[in-house]
Motif scaffolding. Structure first.
Motif, PDB file in Angstrom:
ATOM      1  N   VAL A 203      41.131  34.514  38.141  1.00 41.44           N
ATOM      2  CA  VAL A 203      41.379  35.113  39.456  1.00 41.44           C
ATOM      3  C   VAL A 203      41.915  34.079  40.452  1.00 41.44           C
ATOM      4  N   ILE A 204      42.926  34.509  41.219  1.00 40.82           N
ATOM      5  CA  ILE A 204      43.451  33.679  42.308  1.00 40.82           C
ATOM      6  C   ILE A 204      43.350  34.477  43.601  1.00 40.82           C
ATOM      7  N   VAL A 205      42.763  33.868  44.633  1.00 35.56           N
ATOM      8  CA  VAL A 205      42.755  34.493  45.951  1.00 35.56           C
ATOM      9  C   VAL A 205      43.946  33.937  46.727  1.00 35.56           C
ATOM     10  N   ASN A 206      44.813  34.826  47.165  1.00 34.90           N
ATOM     11  CA  ASN A 206      46.007  34.395  47.898  1.00 34.90           C
ATOM     12  C   ASN A 206      45.914  34.819  49.365  1.00 34.90           C
ATOM     13  N   THR A 211      39.305  27.749  53.113  1.00 33.33           N
ATOM     14  CA  THR A 211      38.699  27.483  51.805  1.00 33.33           C
ATOM     15  C   THR A 211      37.400  28.261  51.622  1.00 33.33           C
ATOM     16  N   HIS A 212      36.631  28.324  52.685  1.00 26.86           N
ATOM     17  CA  HIS A 212      35.339  28.994  52.603  1.00 26.86           C
ATOM     18  C   HIS A 212      35.510  30.470  52.245  1.00 26.86           C
ATOM     19  N   GLU A 213      36.443  31.126  52.948  1.00 31.82           N
ATOM     20  CA  GLU A 213      36.688  32.549  52.685  1.00 31.82           C
ATOM     21  C   GLU A 213      37.122  32.758  51.228  1.00 31.82           C
ATOM     22  N   ALA A 214      38.034  31.890  50.763  1.00 32.58           N
ATOM     23  CA  ALA A 214      38.557  32.019  49.400  1.00 32.58           C
ATOM     24  C   ALA A 214      37.444  31.851  48.368  1.00 32.58           C
ATOM     25  N   ASN A 215      36.653  30.785  48.516  1.00 32.42           N
ATOM     26  CA  ASN A 215      35.590  30.532  47.544  1.00 32.42           C
ATOM     27  C   ASN A 215      34.534  31.619  47.555  1.00 32.42           C
ATOM     28  N   ASP A 216      34.272  32.151  48.743  1.00 32.29           N
ATOM     29  CA  ASP A 216      33.291  33.217  48.873  1.00 32.29           C
ATOM     30  C   ASP A 216      33.728  34.440  48.052  1.00 32.29           C
ATOM     31  N   ILE A 217      35.012  34.798  48.140  1.00 36.36           N
ATOM     32  CA  ILE A 217      35.518  35.964  47.398  1.00 36.36           C
ATOM     33  C   ILE A 217      35.466  35.693  45.892  1.00 36.36           C
ATOM     34  N   LEU A 218      35.895  34.485  45.506  1.00 39.65           N
ATOM     35  CA  LEU A 218      35.879  34.130  44.076  1.00 39.65           C
ATOM     36  C   LEU A 218      34.453  34.233  43.529  1.00 39.65           C
TER      37      LEU A 218
END
Ligand SMILES: Nc1ncnc2c1ncn2[C@@H]1O[C@H](COP(=O)(O)OP(=O)(O)OP(=O)(O)O)[C@@H](O)[C@H]1O
Ligand SMILES: [Mg+2]
Length: 306
Positions: A203-206, A211-218
């Protein structure tokens, strides 16, 4: 003073050399008998699949891998537009026996190659058994000239795109932080898990804000998939929202080429590194008729006809 500076330089050189050797070893371990086929997809449309595909291809190529992109977003020619290159032929010309597979490959930037699907899929399902076998043999040449084949699809959840997803060795799922995109990504993961729990989904969050938001979703997606679908996701990384992506699209040039020092380019390079490091060695060692582009096409036709 000078002595110390020399020593320091030597230490740094040694570290660089060690890093280069370890990267070369990893790259060699990916180079197997067959290419690895990775379908890039998403639940919702417009989340950045095509941009991820071309820039990842360029980055992997710069790391020493032989990469071919297949544009399987039928109807909308995506890759051509972003590369600013119009291919003369498409996969349909191979299927109708007008051209061989090497003749329909176009040169992309940085040694990448790309192949337009055209109306290939519609033609593929119409083939007789012996015609299909001939096509599979022909396209099988790609296994010899590529380490990775990245397939850019339209938004997921349709039967056509699901066939591309299920037939691939691995899936690369792109989502943005928007709730609608995450929900659709989850729906796609669920559809895959209903059919094959062993499938590797990266999975890639684009377009994340930070960074925090991205890692949280992952993290959240991984936990939910593990708990409710008993499927292991591979959080591959993220690309933040970056204006250079929009600029590069307008210039019809991949952002890793126009803006190599941008944050988006740095993130793509991190994703490429992780993709190489996380390569599933066991699966590669078992390379057989079921893997690579030949295995992919055989499975694809079965799924499309199901
Ligand atoms: N990281 C980013 N930062 C800023 N804008 C972005 C980013 N990624 C994508 N975009 C914007 O989103 C647009 C759509 O991207 P792209 O065409 O790659 O999506 P897609 O998922 O392939 O779409 P489709 O489903 O229509 O094929 C781009 O043209 C660009 O304007
Ligand atoms: Mg696209």
């Amino acid at each position: 003073m000078r002595d110390q500076a020399d020593k320091l330089r030597q230490i740094i050189d040694n570290i660089k050399l060690r890093q280069a050797i370890s990267q070369a070893t990893l790259i060699n371990s990916i180079k197997k008998k067959t290419a690895k086929v990775i379908t890039v997809t998403s639940g919702k449309g417009g989340v950045g699949k095509t941009n991820v595909t071309i820039n990842l291809a360029i980055s992997l190529s710069e790391m020493g891998l032989r990469v071919i992109i297949l544009d399987a977003d039928f109807g909308l020619a995506n890759i051509d537009v972003l590369f600013g290159i119009i291919p003369k032929y498409t996969l349909a010309d191979v299927i109708s026996n007008k051209k061989n597979i090497l003749e329909v490959l176009s040169d992309g930037p940085k040694n990448t190659k790309f192949l337009s699907g055209g109306s290939g899929v519609e033609e593929l399902v119409k083939l007789e058994k012996n015609q299909l076998e001939r096509f599979v043999e022909n396209i099988g040449l790609l296994d010899k000239i590529a380490d990775i084949i990245l397939i850019d699809t339209g938004a997921g959840l349709s039967d056509n795109v699901m066939s591309f997803v299920m037939a691939a060795d691995e899936v690369l799922l792109v989502t943005t932080p928007e709730p609608t995109s995450i929900t659709d990504a989850y729906a796609l993961i669920k559809m895959v898990s209903n059919r094959d729990k062993e499938k590797i989904i990266r999975v890639i969050v684009n377009r994340a804000e930070n960074t925090h938001e991205a890692n949280d979703i992952l993290n959240k997606l991984s936990i939910v998939a593990d708990k409710f679908l008993t499927l292991k996701l591979n959080p591959l990384g993220f690309i933040l929202h970056d204006e250079v992506v929009i600029k590069a699209v307008k210039q019809q040039s991949p952002f890793t080429l126009s803006f190599p020092k941008s944050q988006a380019s740095k993130h793509i390079r991190e994703i490429s590194k992780r993709l190489i490091e996380d390569s599933d060695e066991k699966k590669d060692d078992n390379a057989d008729e079921n893997t690579g582009i030949k295995g992919f096409v055989s499975k694809l036709v079965k799924f499309l006809n199901a």
